[in-house]
Design a protein around this motif. Structure first.
Motif, mmCIF file in Angstrom:
data_model
loop_
_atom_site.group_PDB
_atom_site.id
_atom_site.type_symbol
_atom_site.label_atom_id
_atom_site.label_comp_id
_atom_site.label_asym_id
_atom_site.label_seq_id
_atom_site.Cartn_x
_atom_site.Cartn_y
_atom_site.Cartn_z
ATOM 1 N N UNK A 57 27.750 30.267 39.322
ATOM 2 C CA UNK A 57 28.100 31.409 40.184
ATOM 3 C C UNK A 57 27.113 31.568 41.331
ATOM 4 N N UNK A 58 27.661 31.946 42.489
ATOM 5 C CA UNK A 58 26.843 32.198 43.680
ATOM 6 C C UNK A 58 26.685 33.697 43.930
ATOM 7 N N UNK A 59 27.310 34.489 43.082
ATOM 8 C CA UNK A 59 27.213 35.936 43.184
ATOM 9 C C UNK A 59 27.853 36.562 41.965
ATOM 10 N N UNK A 60 27.473 37.819 41.705
ATOM 11 C CA UNK A 60 27.939 38.521 40.509
ATOM 12 C C UNK A 60 28.379 39.930 40.877
ATOM 13 N N UNK A 61 29.522 40.339 40.352
ATOM 14 C CA UNK A 61 29.936 41.732 40.440
ATOM 15 C C UNK A 61 29.807 42.274 39.026
ATOM 16 N N UNK A 62 28.839 43.156 38.829
ATOM 17 C CA UNK A 62 28.490 43.641 37.500
ATOM 18 C C UNK A 62 29.118 45.012 37.261
ATOM 19 N N UNK A 63 29.984 45.068 36.248
ATOM 20 C CA UNK A 63 30.693 46.305 35.910
ATOM 21 C C UNK A 63 30.353 46.707 34.473
ATOM 22 N N UNK A 64 30.608 47.967 34.166
ATOM 23 C CA UNK A 64 30.333 48.501 32.839
ATOM 24 C C UNK A 64 31.644 48.783 32.114
ATOM 25 N N UNK A 65 31.716 48.400 30.843
ATOM 26 C CA UNK A 65 32.959 48.520 30.082
ATOM 27 C C UNK A 65 33.347 49.956 29.772
ATOM 28 N N UNK A 66 32.420 50.910 29.951
ATOM 29 C CA UNK A 66 32.771 52.313 29.704
ATOM 30 C C UNK A 66 33.159 53.037 30.994
ATOM 31 N N UNK A 67 33.527 52.260 32.017
ATOM 32 C CA UNK A 67 33.973 52.838 33.292
ATOM 33 C C UNK A 67 35.369 52.287 33.627
ATOM 34 N N UNK A 68 36.412 52.827 32.966
ATOM 35 C CA UNK A 68 37.755 52.261 33.102
ATOM 36 C C UNK A 68 38.565 52.767 34.293
ATOM 37 N N UNK A 69 37.972 53.612 35.143
ATOM 38 C CA UNK A 69 38.757 54.243 36.202
ATOM 39 C C UNK A 69 38.461 53.705 37.603
ATOM 40 N N UNK A 70 37.701 52.629 37.710
ATOM 41 C CA UNK A 70 37.365 52.058 39.019
ATOM 42 C C UNK A 70 38.576 51.314 39.571
ATOM 43 N N UNK A 71 38.901 51.582 40.799
ATOM 44 C CA UNK A 71 40.062 50.950 41.433
ATOM 45 C C UNK A 71 39.786 49.496 41.793
ATOM 46 N N UNK A 72 40.812 48.686 41.720
ATOM 47 C CA UNK A 72 40.687 47.269 42.080
ATOM 48 C C UNK A 72 40.239 47.113 43.528
ATOM 49 N N UNK A 73 40.664 48.004 44.411
ATOM 50 C CA UNK A 73 40.264 47.910 45.823
ATOM 51 C C UNK A 73 38.757 48.073 45.990
ATOM 52 N N UNK A 74 38.138 48.896 45.152
ATOM 53 C CA UNK A 74 36.683 49.070 45.195
ATOM 54 C C UNK A 74 35.992 47.801 44.713
ATOM 55 N N UNK A 75 36.493 47.236 43.628
ATOM 56 C CA UNK A 75 35.925 45.995 43.094
ATOM 57 C C UNK A 75 36.017 44.893 44.145
ATOM 58 N N UNK A 76 37.156 44.804 44.823
ATOM 59 C CA UNK A 76 37.347 43.794 45.864
ATOM 60 C C UNK A 76 36.375 44.013 47.030
ATOM 61 N N UNK A 77 36.109 45.267 47.375
ATOM 62 C CA UNK A 77 35.188 45.560 48.477
ATOM 63 C C UNK A 77 33.773 45.097 48.150
ATOM 64 N N UNK A 78 33.360 45.264 46.896
ATOM 65 C CA UNK A 78 32.026 44.799 46.484
ATOM 66 C C UNK A 78 31.976 43.274 46.519
ATOM 67 N N UNK A 79 33.008 42.636 45.986
ATOM 68 C CA UNK A 79 33.076 41.169 46.030
ATOM 69 C C UNK A 79 33.031 40.662 47.471
ATOM 70 N N UNK A 80 33.790 41.306 48.351
ATOM 71 C CA UNK A 80 33.859 40.873 49.743
ATOM 72 C C UNK A 80 32.524 41.039 50.460
ATOM 73 N N UNK A 81 31.763 42.076 50.097
ATOM 74 C CA UNK A 81 30.438 42.270 50.698
ATOM 75 C C UNK A 81 29.511 41.111 50.316
#
Length: 193
Positions: A93-117
């Motif tokens: 991997x050249x980068x990591x998006x680290x999420x927590x399993x007890x946070x089930x309400x994060x939108x996919x668009x937010x996850x994509x924005x972090x990945x894109x950054x």
């Protein structure tokens, strides 16, 4: 750029009173599985989940969702140990998006924005809701050695604070980035908008 999603699901969940990660949400999907599904929308094949050795039922559910499960033998040491374990497992991997399993309400668009950054060259990236830093957090592969050296319960917070001048802040209208589930009462809390 090869960015991998890491879902940290190796906590002990002592405040919840039972295994919160298996606790069903109102639509009968376990909390941790919902968190994984949001990551899968963005990452498809590259979702790596870290679990405790005794979490067989949870591991089986993650595998059915198409996630790669990594058993962290020293997960009891804390989040830092689990994160280090995950990073070692994501060797290319050249980068990591680290999420927590007890946070089930994060939108996919937010996850994509972090990945894109990260893909655009950020060393660190995180979503901000109403000036509060949330999850998931993006960490460039250049910091791999520091991630692999993590121990105890520090998680990535120390890294983010130490390099705050390098953190790309992503403003989002997603209250899910700051909403985690620690107690059963947290499930009854209204979503802030």
């Amino acid at each position: 750029m090869n960015v991998v999603a890491i879902l940290l699901a190796a906590g002990s969940a002592t405040r919840f009173g039972s295994d919160k990660l298996l606790h069903p949400l109102p639509h009968d999907v376990p909390i941790a599985i919902q968190a994984a599904r949001h990551l899968k929308v963005v990452f498809e094949q590259d979702v790596l989940v870290v679990v405790r050795p005794e979490a067989q039922a949870l591991s089986d559910l993650f595998r059915r969702e198409g996630c790669k499960v990594v058993v962290c033998e020293n997960a009891a040491e804390g989040m830092g140990a689990s994160l280090a374990c995950a990073v070692r497992a994501a060797a290319d991997a050249e980068g990591f998006v680290v999420a927590l399993a007890d946070m089930p309400f994060i939108r996919a668009s937010t996850i994509a924005a972090v990945r894109d950054a990260l893909a655009a060259g950020a060393l660190l990236a995180a979503p901000y809701f109403r000036a509060r830093r949330g999850h998931p957090v993006g960490i460039a592969g250049k910091l791999r050695a520091e991630l692999e050296a993590m121990k105890g319960d520090e998680g990535a917070r120390t890294l983010l604070e130490g390099k705050s001048d390098k953190l790309i802040k992503i403003p989002v209208g997603d209250p899910g980035v700051i909403r985690d589930i620690d107690t059963p009462g947290d499930l009854a809390q209204p979503i802030v908008v």
